[in-house]
Design a protein around this motif. Structure first.
Motif, mmCIF file in Angstrom:
data_model
loop_
_atom_site.group_PDB
_atom_site.id
_atom_site.type_symbol
_atom_site.label_atom_id
_atom_site.label_comp_id
_atom_site.label_asym_id
_atom_site.label_seq_id
_atom_site.Cartn_x
_atom_site.Cartn_y
_atom_site.Cartn_z
ATOM 1 N N UNK A 177 54.181 31.632 53.125
ATOM 2 C CA UNK A 177 53.882 32.586 52.334
ATOM 3 C C UNK A 177 52.868 32.426 51.076
ATOM 4 N N UNK A 178 52.031 33.011 50.951
ATOM 5 C CA UNK A 178 51.268 32.924 49.644
ATOM 6 C C UNK A 178 51.644 34.007 48.592
ATOM 7 N N UNK A 179 52.095 33.605 47.005
ATOM 8 C CA UNK A 179 52.478 34.269 46.310
ATOM 9 C C UNK A 179 51.205 34.479 45.375
ATOM 10 N N UNK A 180 50.940 35.675 45.034
ATOM 11 C CA UNK A 180 49.732 35.876 43.960
ATOM 12 C C UNK A 180 50.370 36.731 42.688
ATOM 13 N N UNK A 181 49.645 36.188 41.755
ATOM 14 C CA UNK A 181 49.896 36.584 40.328
ATOM 15 C C UNK A 181 48.874 37.710 40.117
ATOM 16 N N UNK A 182 49.283 38.854 39.528
ATOM 17 C CA UNK A 182 48.424 39.978 39.094
ATOM 18 C C UNK A 182 48.465 40.344 37.432
ATOM 19 N N UNK A 183 47.609 39.969 36.855
ATOM 20 C CA UNK A 183 47.562 40.372 35.423
ATOM 21 C C UNK A 183 46.320 40.803 34.891
ATOM 22 N N UNK A 184 46.339 41.049 33.677
ATOM 23 C CA UNK A 184 45.154 41.796 33.027
ATOM 24 C C UNK A 184 45.414 42.444 31.560
ATOM 25 N N UNK A 185 44.709 42.812 30.968
ATOM 26 C CA UNK A 185 45.167 43.370 29.432
ATOM 27 C C UNK A 185 45.294 44.676 29.768
ATOM 28 N N UNK A 186 45.932 45.268 28.644
ATOM 29 C CA UNK A 186 46.335 46.919 28.540
ATOM 30 C C UNK A 186 45.235 47.561 28.889
ATOM 31 N N UNK A 187 45.501 48.542 29.719
ATOM 32 C CA UNK A 187 44.489 49.578 30.282
ATOM 33 C C UNK A 187 43.458 48.922 31.262
ATOM 34 N N UNK A 188 43.715 47.694 31.762
ATOM 35 C CA UNK A 188 42.632 46.972 32.715
ATOM 36 C C UNK A 188 42.996 47.777 33.979
ATOM 37 N N UNK A 189 44.002 48.155 34.705
ATOM 38 C CA UNK A 189 44.219 48.738 35.660
ATOM 39 C C UNK A 189 45.149 48.003 36.769
ATOM 40 N N UNK A 190 46.019 47.065 36.122
ATOM 41 C CA UNK A 190 47.071 46.383 36.924
ATOM 42 C C UNK A 190 47.585 47.092 37.921
ATOM 43 N N UNK A 191 48.159 48.439 37.349
ATOM 44 C CA UNK A 191 49.138 49.031 38.081
ATOM 45 C C UNK A 191 48.229 49.857 39.434
ATOM 46 N N UNK A 192 47.178 50.109 39.122
ATOM 47 C CA UNK A 192 46.026 50.675 40.226
ATOM 48 C C UNK A 192 46.043 49.729 41.428
ATOM 49 N N UNK A 193 45.954 48.497 40.772
ATOM 50 C CA UNK A 193 45.465 47.295 41.692
ATOM 51 C C UNK A 193 46.929 47.314 42.565
ATOM 52 N N UNK A 194 47.967 46.864 41.894
ATOM 53 C CA UNK A 194 49.222 47.105 42.570
ATOM 54 C C UNK A 194 49.636 48.092 43.554
ATOM 55 N N UNK A 195 49.138 49.216 43.459
ATOM 56 C CA UNK A 195 49.385 50.218 44.208
ATOM 57 C C UNK A 195 48.508 50.061 45.372
ATOM 58 N N UNK A 196 47.245 49.626 45.207
ATOM 59 C CA UNK A 196 46.264 49.475 46.526
ATOM 60 C C UNK A 196 46.913 48.329 47.065
ATOM 61 N N UNK A 197 47.287 47.274 46.447
ATOM 62 C CA UNK A 197 47.740 46.281 47.307
ATOM 63 C C UNK A 197 49.059 46.600 48.322
ATOM 64 N N UNK A 198 49.717 47.487 47.691
ATOM 65 C CA UNK A 198 50.983 48.000 48.576
ATOM 66 C C UNK A 198 50.411 48.850 49.501
#
Length: 197
Positions: free
Chosen positions: A1-22
């Protein structure tokens, strides 16, 4: 299992990236949502918070007294550090248990989204970190629009976060998010390279 951390500053679009990953069949643990849940549900966190700031930290219905808790925590940097020392280890444990369940369900890759991935030392429990990056101006405009707040408020929030350049320097992968339409090709490439390591 590969665990990937997703981060970024405010307004960078972390949530959009998370939605796309899902959408790309990668389960994502939202550390912000889960830390709020654990602050209410985890008996060890409850005990430590009550010992520290008193029983008023929880309301009669068992939910967190957010305004009281915020006034206690944000009164000093020392108190922020103390609150983090109580909550972050529980979030880390919960994520690792969740990741094991994803592996048992047959997933080969999962992710944790966290604005404070490095600050909370969540990078200790992942194999790679993906930073979502965008220009400061883009981030400010997005956040103003999303939260309905002034430029000054957003700039103040940006100042309180780890510098974007520092995150990018420490990352294994960087997704540039000036335009949402360019995210999927970047993410596909990252997922492919993760499995080639």
């Amino acid at each position: 299992m590969i665990r990937l951390g997703v981060t970024g500053g405010i307004g960078s679009g972390k949530s959009v990236v998370s939605r796309l990953l899902r959408l790309m069949d990668v389960p994502v643990y939202d550390s912000d949502t889960e830390s709020k849940r654990l602050t209410v549900e985890d008996s060890e966190i409850r005990r430590q918070l009550i010992d520290w700031v008193g029983p008023s930290v929880y309301l009669a219905d068992g939910s967190l007294n957010k305004s009281y808790f915020a006034s206690c925590v944000f009164s000093s940097a020392e108190n922020v550090a103390k609150a983090n020392a109580i909550i972050h280890p529980a979030v880390k444990r919960d994520f690792l248990q969740w990741a094991r369940r994803q592996e048992e369900a047959g997933f080969k890759l999962c992710a944790i989204e966290s604005a404070i991935l490095y600050e909370a030392k969540f990078d200790d429990v992942v194999e790679a970190v993906l930073v979502v990056s965008a220009s400061l101006e883009t981030r400010i405009k997005r956040t103003m629009q999303r939260d309905g707040v002034s430029r000054e408020v957003v700039e103040e929030r940006v100042k309180r976060q780890m510098d974007d350049a520092e995150k990018v320097k420490r990352a294994d992968f960087v997704v540039y998010n000036e335009d949402d339409r360019l995210l999927i090709p970047q993410l596909s490439e990252i997922i492919t390279s993760l499995f080639q390591k």
